[in-house]
Scaffold this active site. Structure first.
Site: not given
Length: 380
Positions: A45, A66, A143, A204, A228, A233, A250, A253-254
């Site tokens: 990303s 990603t 959504d 984001r 996060d 950034e 960030h 999801g790591y």
């Protein structure tokens, strides 16, 4: 044989052995000269991929390991005839586990009956929805692209979702079209949250107006905040980090599984693009693990989750990189903070998802549904 340039932070690049020759490089910044002899570009990303980067190069396939695509100018790639693939859902469970731990670390009391506003119901939002429902929490899903609520959730307006006890963001960064998300949570919307709600952003950074959020936190009127992702950034504002309940670079999801799954999905897409059989399975990942203790309450649940991963560890590492003291003073330059942010991501310790843990202790009935959602195995 293909010539492949890949972000050095991508795991399992050996999947491409026999398909191409791999050259690894830092994703930020990416030297355009490397692409002059490349057929394939594989990124994460942090790399901005657009026509300016690719025009005049032989690159004809771009893959991003990603979920999101806001760092890729898809229209410009299409105009250049470049095929694009990404990895939707690859790290959805890792992000959902991060959100779960943030919620369990916050509770003002009994979680059952509280509401969670899940904004964005893609792969991650649906995972989060399932986990918090298993805790007995009510999901208010927003959504604008959905016409029907996901299982167990109630489809609501944005205002209704922001009235929930917990608000968690899972939207892409969108600047144009009917539903832009940049500063979706602007000053007035953030101010309406008040200090009693929990706000989690793992989507984001610019989805939340960080300047407005900082002002509210300074005045004591902002929500309990877990971030996060950051609007600037790789620069993390020290003042905002100091006032956040938790912050990380960030990396929600790591997980080892999430990152490896992303690479594997690109391997499959590249094989399809070049007409080869994708014969290699996803590499085995998590070691065998057993938890001998009972889980009867929030504290014992968190103890198990902490055996795999601790949000507090990420927060501490980020504070060290920023040079943030317990008194709220910071002493590192912008260049040091930016480099440190990327180094944290590059050297991130192995973090496995919770699926597959063998639960040998007594599990209270109230906690069994969430353990099942996480993929834990009850040993009888």
């Amino acid at each position: 044989m293909l010539r492949i340039v890949a972000d050095e932070n991508m795991p399992a690049l050996s999947l491409f052995d026999g398909i191409g020759q791999i050259i690894t490089t830092p994703g930020r910044p990416l030297e355009r000269a490397l692409l002059n002899q490349a057929d394939v570009l594989l990124v994460r990303s942090v790399t901005q991929v657009d026509g300016a980067l690719l025009e005049g190069t032989p690159v004809r396939f771009v893959g991003s390991a990603t979920i999101g695509t806001d760092h890729v100018a898809l229209d410009e790639l299409g105009q250049l005839g470049v095929c694009f693939a990404h990895a939707p859902g690859c790290n959805a469970m890792a992000v959902a586990e991060y959100v779960l731990q943030a919620i369990l670390s916050w509770p003002p009391g009994e979680l059952a009956g509280l509401s969670v506003g899940v904004i964005g119901m893609g792969n991650v939002g649906r995972r989060v929805s399932a986990l918090v429902q298993a805790l007995g929490m009510k999901v208010l899903a927003h959504d604008p692209w959905l016409e029907q609520a996901p299982a167990g959730a109630t489809l609501v307006t944005l205002a209704q979702a922001l009235a929930a006890d917990v608000i968690t963001l899972h939207v892409p960064l969108v600047d144009a079209g009917p539903h832009p998300t940049r500063h979706l949570l602007d000053g007035p919307r953030l101010a309406a949250l008040g200090p009693q709600r929990l706000l989690i952003n793992t989507s984001r950074g610019p989805v939340v107006d960080n300047t407005a959020l900082l002002a509210l936190l300074r005045s004591g009127t902002g929500p309990v905040t877990v971030l996060d992702v950051w609007e600037t950034e790789p620069l993390v504002p020290p003042a905002l980090l100091a006032l956040a309940a938790s912050g990380s670079p960030h990396v929600a999801g790591y997980s080892v599984e999430g990152k490896t799954r992303g690479t594997w999905m690109l391997y499959q897409a590249l094989c399809q693009w070049c007409g080869e059989a994708a014969s290699r399975p996803m590499p085995p990942l998590a070691p065998s693990r057993q938890w001998p203790h009972a889980i009867t309450d929030t504290a014992s649940m968190l103890a198990w989750l902490h055996a795999g991963y601790r949000l507090a560890d990420d927060h501490q590492r980020l504070c060290e990189v920023v040079g943030l003291t317990p008194e709220g003073v910071h002493y590192r330059s912008e260049a040091e903070r930016a480099a440190g942010f990327d180094l944290l991501r590059k050297r991130y310790p192995a973090r496995h998802e919770m699926a597959g843990w063998q639960m040998a202790g007594a599990i209270a009935p109230a906690w069994q549904p969430v353990l099942s959602q996480l993929g834990a195995v009850l040993v009888r």
